[in-house]
Design a protein around this motif. Sequence first.
Motif, mmCIF file in Angstrom:
data_model
loop_
_atom_site.group_PDB
_atom_site.id
_atom_site.type_symbol
_atom_site.label_atom_id
_atom_site.label_comp_id
_atom_site.label_asym_id
_atom_site.label_seq_id
_atom_site.Cartn_x
_atom_site.Cartn_y
_atom_site.Cartn_z
ATOM 1 N N GLN A 174 1.412 6.719 -6.840
ATOM 2 C CA GLN A 174 0.315 7.635 -7.211
ATOM 3 C C GLN A 174 0.695 9.088 -6.945
ATOM 4 O OE1 GLN A 174 -3.126 6.265 -5.084
ATOM 5 N NE2 GLN A 174 -3.574 4.659 -6.577
ATOM 6 N N GLY A 175 1.610 9.320 -6.004
ATOM 7 C CA GLY A 175 2.039 10.667 -5.674
ATOM 8 C C GLY A 175 3.018 11.248 -6.683
ATOM 9 N N GLU A 176 3.587 10.415 -7.515
ATOM 10 C CA GLU A 176 4.568 10.918 -8.492
ATOM 11 C C GLU A 176 3.936 11.640 -9.638
ATOM 12 O OE1 GLU A 176 6.947 7.584 -9.717
ATOM 13 O OE2 GLU A 176 7.923 7.448 -7.777
ATOM 14 N N GLN A 179 0.837 -1.204 0.000
ATOM 15 C CA GLN A 179 0.000 0.000 0.000
ATOM 16 C C GLN A 179 0.870 1.251 0.000
ATOM 17 O OE1 GLN A 179 -3.346 -0.149 -0.306
ATOM 18 N NE2 GLN A 179 -3.255 2.038 -0.623
ATOM 19 N N LYS A 180 1.978 1.239 0.733
ATOM 20 C CA LYS A 180 2.903 2.380 0.717
ATOM 21 C C LYS A 180 3.499 2.579 -0.666
ATOM 22 C CE LYS A 180 4.360 1.981 5.520
ATOM 23 N NZ LYS A 180 5.483 1.628 6.411
ATOM 24 N N LEU A 181 3.846 1.476 -1.329
ATOM 25 C CA LEU A 181 4.384 1.584 -2.683
ATOM 26 C C LEU A 181 3.354 2.163 -3.652
ATOM 27 C CD1 LEU A 181 6.354 -1.765 -3.059
ATOM 28 C CD2 LEU A 181 7.301 0.537 -2.992
#
Length: 85
Positions: A83-85, A76-78
């Motif tokens: 998605q933040g990039e 989930q962190k990955l």
Amino acid sequence: MKSVFFFDSMLTPKIVTFIYWLLLLVSIVGGLATIFTGYGSSAIFLGLLQIVGGVLGARIWCELMIVIFKINGNLQKLVDRKQGE
């Protein structure tokens, strides 16, 4: 509360911790019951074996369950980082 209803956070790891302590209690009480109510000279050995086996089995099972949820958390962190990039 919203995170629990929409599966954003996992509830099961908390339950696994409770189950671990419950399994420890059951294996110790069961082993002691075998020792004190068993018949023959092998009752002590069987009771100790039951305690040790129960404690180890409970620990291994609960660790495997927690590892599965930690893998999920890391994935989930990955996804969030991607998605933040």
